[in-house]
Design a protein around this motif. Sequence first.
Motif, mmCIF file in Angstrom:
data_model
loop_
_atom_site.group_PDB
_atom_site.id
_atom_site.type_symbol
_atom_site.label_atom_id
_atom_site.label_comp_id
_atom_site.label_asym_id
_atom_site.label_seq_id
_atom_site.Cartn_x
_atom_site.Cartn_y
_atom_site.Cartn_z
ATOM 1 N N VAL A 1 0.836 -1.203 0.000
ATOM 2 C CA VAL A 1 0.000 0.000 0.000
ATOM 3 C C VAL A 1 0.867 1.247 0.000
ATOM 4 O O VAL A 1 0.644 2.181 -0.776
ATOM 5 C CB VAL A 1 -0.951 -0.004 1.216
ATOM 6 N N GLU A 2 1.870 1.272 0.864
ATOM 7 C CA GLU A 2 2.753 2.444 0.953
ATOM 8 C C GLU A 2 3.479 2.679 -0.363
ATOM 9 O O GLU A 2 3.622 3.815 -0.806
ATOM 10 C CB GLU A 2 3.757 2.265 2.095
ATOM 11 N N ARG A 3 3.928 1.615 -0.993
ATOM 12 C CA ARG A 3 4.613 1.745 -2.279
ATOM 13 C C ARG A 3 3.666 2.298 -3.337
ATOM 14 O O ARG A 3 4.025 3.166 -4.131
ATOM 15 C CB ARG A 3 5.132 0.369 -2.703
ATOM 16 N N SER A 4 2.431 1.810 -3.340
ATOM 17 C CA SER A 4 1.454 2.285 -4.326
ATOM 18 C C SER A 4 1.165 3.768 -4.141
ATOM 19 O O SER A 4 1.087 4.527 -5.118
ATOM 20 C CB SER A 4 0.163 1.478 -4.208
ATOM 21 N N PHE A 5 0.994 4.212 -2.891
ATOM 22 C CA PHE A 5 0.787 5.633 -2.638
ATOM 23 C C PHE A 5 1.999 6.456 -3.065
ATOM 24 O O PHE A 5 1.857 7.558 -3.601
ATOM 25 C CB PHE A 5 0.477 5.887 -1.167
ATOM 26 N N ALA A 6 3.191 5.935 -2.829
ATOM 27 C CA ALA A 6 4.409 6.650 -3.238
ATOM 28 C C ALA A 6 4.454 6.810 -4.752
ATOM 29 O O ALA A 6 4.823 7.873 -5.262
ATOM 30 C CB ALA A 6 5.642 5.911 -2.736
ATOM 31 N N TRP A 7 4.086 5.766 -5.483
ATOM 32 C CA TRP A 7 4.069 5.861 -6.935
ATOM 33 C C TRP A 7 3.063 6.907 -7.409
ATOM 34 O O TRP A 7 3.329 7.668 -8.331
ATOM 35 C CB TRP A 7 3.719 4.521 -7.559
ATOM 36 N N LEU A 8 1.892 6.942 -6.773
ATOM 37 C CA LEU A 8 0.870 7.904 -7.179
ATOM 38 C C LEU A 8 1.294 9.336 -6.899
ATOM 39 O O LEU A 8 0.995 10.241 -7.672
ATOM 40 C CB LEU A 8 -0.459 7.603 -6.479
ATOM 41 N N THR A 9 1.987 9.564 -5.789
ATOM 42 C CA THR A 9 2.363 10.937 -5.434
ATOM 43 C C THR A 9 3.549 11.455 -6.226
ATOM 44 O O THR A 9 3.981 12.582 -6.012
ATOM 45 C CB THR A 9 2.638 11.071 -3.924
ATOM 46 N N LYS A 10 4.071 10.669 -7.148
ATOM 47 C CA LYS A 10 5.088 11.195 -8.066
ATOM 48 C C LYS A 10 4.466 12.230 -9.008
ATOM 49 O O LYS A 10 5.164 13.017 -9.613
ATOM 50 C CB LYS A 10 5.690 10.071 -8.908
ATOM 51 N N PHE A 11 3.142 12.202 -9.121
ATOM 52 C CA PHE A 11 2.432 13.107 -10.022
ATOM 53 C C PHE A 11 1.877 14.283 -9.233
ATOM 54 O O PHE A 11 1.048 14.117 -8.343
ATOM 55 C CB PHE A 11 1.304 12.344 -10.740
ATOM 56 N N ARG A 12 2.326 15.478 -9.574
ATOM 57 C CA ARG A 12 1.978 16.683 -8.833
ATOM 58 C C ARG A 12 0.468 16.874 -8.704
ATOM 59 O O ARG A 12 -0.017 17.336 -7.686
ATOM 60 C CB ARG A 12 2.614 17.906 -9.492
ATOM 61 N N ARG A 13 -0.259 16.508 -9.702
ATOM 62 C CA ARG A 13 -1.714 16.692 -9.672
ATOM 63 C C ARG A 13 -2.350 15.942 -8.509
ATOM 64 O O ARG A 13 -3.384 16.340 -7.986
ATOM 65 C CB ARG A 13 -2.303 16.218 -11.005
ATOM 66 N N LEU A 14 -1.743 14.844 -8.084
ATOM 67 C CA LEU A 14 -2.283 14.083 -6.973
ATOM 68 C C LEU A 14 -1.715 14.507 -5.618
ATOM 69 O O LEU A 14 -2.227 14.095 -4.583
ATOM 70 C CB LEU A 14 -2.031 12.585 -7.180
ATOM 71 N N VAL A 15 -0.669 15.313 -5.628
ATOM 72 C CA VAL A 15 -0.079 15.783 -4.368
ATOM 73 C C VAL A 15 -0.874 16.964 -3.821
ATOM 74 O O VAL A 15 -1.068 17.100 -2.618
ATOM 75 C CB VAL A 15 1.399 16.158 -4.569
#
Length: 124
Positions: free
Chosen positions: A82-96
């Motif tokens: 789960v933590e890895r998946s969230f980290a991958w998603l937050t590479k995209f500024r739009r999701l941060v």
Amino acid sequence: MGVPRQAGWRLTTASLQDRDGAFRITAALRETFSTITLAWADAGYTGRFVRDARKIWDLAVAIVKRPDQTKGSVLLHRRWVVERSFAWLTKFRRLVRDYDTLPAAREAVIWTVATWQLSNRPTR
């Protein structure tokens, strides 16, 4: 994080306790994906949810607990996924940042990013 509306999923309000929301999500999960037999959850879901998931939906819930004697950060079984998946998603500024005002817009961005990430992953 949003999931397909056509699959019977619903967003819940922030004031709803996670354990109470888990009953709604699990009911929708079983309607859509009847072959799932095991789910992992953290220690906040122990007790009634685990018993009811087994009795009502025939779903085993494995509780991932932090070892009692540990201090500081520890790697917990299955939580790293789960933590890895969230980290991958937050590479995209739009999701941060919260640019979106509608949950459907946020959900569309999450699906777009996840699709892009999976399509760029090398196959085995």
